[in-house]
Structures are given as C-alpha cells and as structure tokens.
Write a protein that holds these residues in place. Structure first.
Motif, PDB file in Angstrom:
ATOM      1  N   ALA A 164      47.790 -13.578  -4.583  1.00  0.00           N
ATOM      2  CA  ALA A 164      47.082 -12.353  -4.530  1.00  0.00           C
ATOM      3  C   ALA A 164      46.126 -12.319  -5.716  1.00  0.00           C
ATOM      4  N   ASP A 165      45.105 -11.511  -5.585  1.00  0.00           N
ATOM      5  CA  ASP A 165      44.502 -11.020  -6.745  1.00  0.00           C
ATOM      6  C   ASP A 165      45.246 -10.569  -8.118  1.00  0.00           C
ATOM      7  N   VAL A 166      45.109 -10.899  -9.003  1.00  0.00           N
ATOM      8  CA  VAL A 166      45.891  -9.959 -10.117  1.00  0.00           C
ATOM      9  C   VAL A 166      45.674  -8.687 -10.241  1.00  0.00           C
ATOM     10  N   ASN A 167      44.503  -8.288  -9.727  1.00  0.00           N
ATOM     11  CA  ASN A 167      44.128  -6.632  -9.721  1.00  0.00           C
ATOM     12  C   ASN A 167      44.425  -5.962  -8.502  1.00  0.00           C
ATOM     13  N   SER A 173      48.009 -13.325   0.353  1.00  0.00           N
ATOM     14  CA  SER A 173      47.472 -14.100   1.600  1.00  0.00           C
ATOM     15  C   SER A 173      48.615 -14.507   2.619  1.00  0.00           C
ATOM     16  N   SER A 174      48.102 -15.038   3.710  1.00  0.00           N
ATOM     17  CA  SER A 174      49.261 -15.482   4.554  1.00  0.00           C
ATOM     18  C   SER A 174      49.976 -16.663   4.097  1.00  0.00           C
ATOM     19  N   PRO A 175      51.442 -16.809   4.194  1.00  0.00           N
ATOM     20  CA  PRO A 175      51.985 -18.023   3.509  1.00  0.00           C
ATOM     21  C   PRO A 175      51.388 -19.081   4.336  1.00  0.00           C
ATOM     22  N   GLN A 176      51.266 -20.266   3.506  1.00  0.00           N
ATOM     23  CA  GLN A 176      50.955 -21.617   4.150  1.00  0.00           C
ATOM     24  C   GLN A 176      51.711 -22.558   3.603  1.00  0.00           C
ATOM     25  N   VAL A 177      52.193 -23.643   4.608  1.00  0.00           N
ATOM     26  CA  VAL A 177      52.913 -24.615   4.287  1.00  0.00           C
ATOM     27  C   VAL A 177      52.033 -25.520   3.550  1.00  0.00           C
TER      28      VAL A 177
END
Length: 245
Positions: A164-167, A173-177
C-alpha cells in the motif's frame, strides 16, 4: 531479539536504527491482552526518522515484533489479531506514544502452523518452525509499505506479497503469490534496498526436491514485485523432521 514462553512459543522484540547519524531506535514489545496482541514502544533516544512494525501470528502459535525504518517520521505498527485470520496496520506519528485505529491489511486463506502436537498443516514429517506471520518492509523509492507472508493456497504453502502507499494504508494491492513454486514455502523474510527499491526475499523452500526436502531460496524483484528472479541458495537440502519435534 527472541524469548521463549514456557520453552515453547517464540516472542520477538525488535530494535531498529535510523539512517547514518541517527543513534538509536525504539524497542517494540508484544503484550498479550485477551485474544489480541498489542505493541508497546519504549523510546530509547530521540530519533527523527523511524517506521515501526510489530506483528503477531494467528492464534496462540507465535508472536513476533518487527521494525523497519522510514525516510519520514512515520512509525507504523502491524498487528495480527488472534482468532482472526487477518493482518492489521496501526499508525503512530509520535514514536509510539499513541497509535491510530488498526487498518486491515488482508486475511490468510489458510495460515501455516507447524507447531506439533498442537498443529501441523503442511505435508511431510512433523517439526516445529515459524507459521504464517506478516513481514513488513518500506520502499522509499515508491513510497510503499510491503507486507510478505506465507499462506496455504491450493493445498501448498506459498510466499505472498501485498503493498500500500504509505500515505494511504487503507487500500492494499491484491495479494500476489511470489514466483509460484512446486513445493511448500515457509519462514518468509524480506528487506528492500533503500536507494533502488529492490525487494530481497528468502524462504525455506521444498520446490527444489519435489516437495520433500527444504532448501533456502532467494527471490529478488527490481520492479516493485511485478516480476521475480529465483535462486537456490543452499547446496544441500535438509529435512527438519529428522531432528525431531
């Protein structure tokens, strides 16, 4: 820093340093309160630039604390609550004196648990080791907070990453393997090179032996996790079950 609980569960307290010239960090100590884990920050010195992350794994299986550093004074604390297969971020901007409401990072499909006789949900002989827990790393080049973890997907433990953007830590985001493998992968650790944003990750991996023996595998990404290089690090595979429980 690690300490056992009754000779069984592992608890980690993390110590981090700031950039050159910043003398020390904070110690984050996990504390059990009913069914959840919370973090307590003990400030050691006045360090302006810190990003803190503390986490605990699912249920009563393991607790862990992690600290990563930021270019801006934005401490972050990641908490995984017991009884809920989820990961959360809590934000502090005053070096841990106060914390915001937890924000959900994501949920596990089927958390890894390798702590017999209580639980053992991957294939092969039983042994004790790290289960599913979130590992954070900060990317100052993309202003992102990454979280990696292991999860059992389609019957196999895999390394997974989200960011995620720190702000804007409310949107992940969708989890990715990560580079899907042919064997169980557990005990994921991660760091990010601060000048290039290169993601460096490792895992104990059974992909090199038909899902029978473990090796250490290195995963690298220079494009924010879109693609990965994969390299076997160990020269000889091993079976942790051979050493008993």
């Amino acid at each position: 820093v690690e300490a056992g609980l009754g000779g069984e569960h592992v608890h980690r307290a993390a110590l981090a340093l700031g950039r050159a010239g910043e003398a020390a960090g904070d110690v984050l100590e996990p504390l059990a309160h009913g069914l959840e884990m919370v973090g307590r920050a003990r400030h050691l010195e006045d360090v302006a630039v810190l990003l803190h992350v503390v986490c605990a794994c699912v249920g009563d299986r393991e607790e862990a604390a992690y600290v990563v550093t930021s270019r801006w004074g934005r401490p972050l604390q990641v908490i995984v609550f017991d009884e809920l297969p989820a990961m959360f971020v809590s934000v502090s901007t005053d070096h841990g004196a106060s914390w915001g409401a937890p924000i959900q990072v994501g949920t596990f499909q089927n958390p890894v648990c390798v702590f017999p006789p209580n639980c053992f949900n991957i294939t092969g002989g039983q042994f004790r080791g790290p289960g599913s827990y979130p590992v954070p790393a900060f990317d100052p080049t993309r202003h992102r907070l990454y979280v990696a973890y292991t999860d059992i997907i389609n019957g196999r433990a895999q390394a997974v990453i989200t960011w995620a953007d720190v702000n804007d830590l409310a949107h992940w985001s969708s989890p990715q393997v990560v580079a899907p493998g042919a064997g169980d992968r557990i005990n994921v650790e991660m760091s990010i090179e601060p000048t290039t944003g290169r993601i460096d990750m490792m895992a104990n991996d059974r992909s090199w032996s038909g899902n029978t023996l473990f090796d250490i595998t290195y995963f690298g990404s220079s494009d924010g996790g879109a693609t990965w290089s994969v390299q076997r690090v160990t020269k000889t595979s091993w079976d942790p079950a051979a050493y008993g429980v």
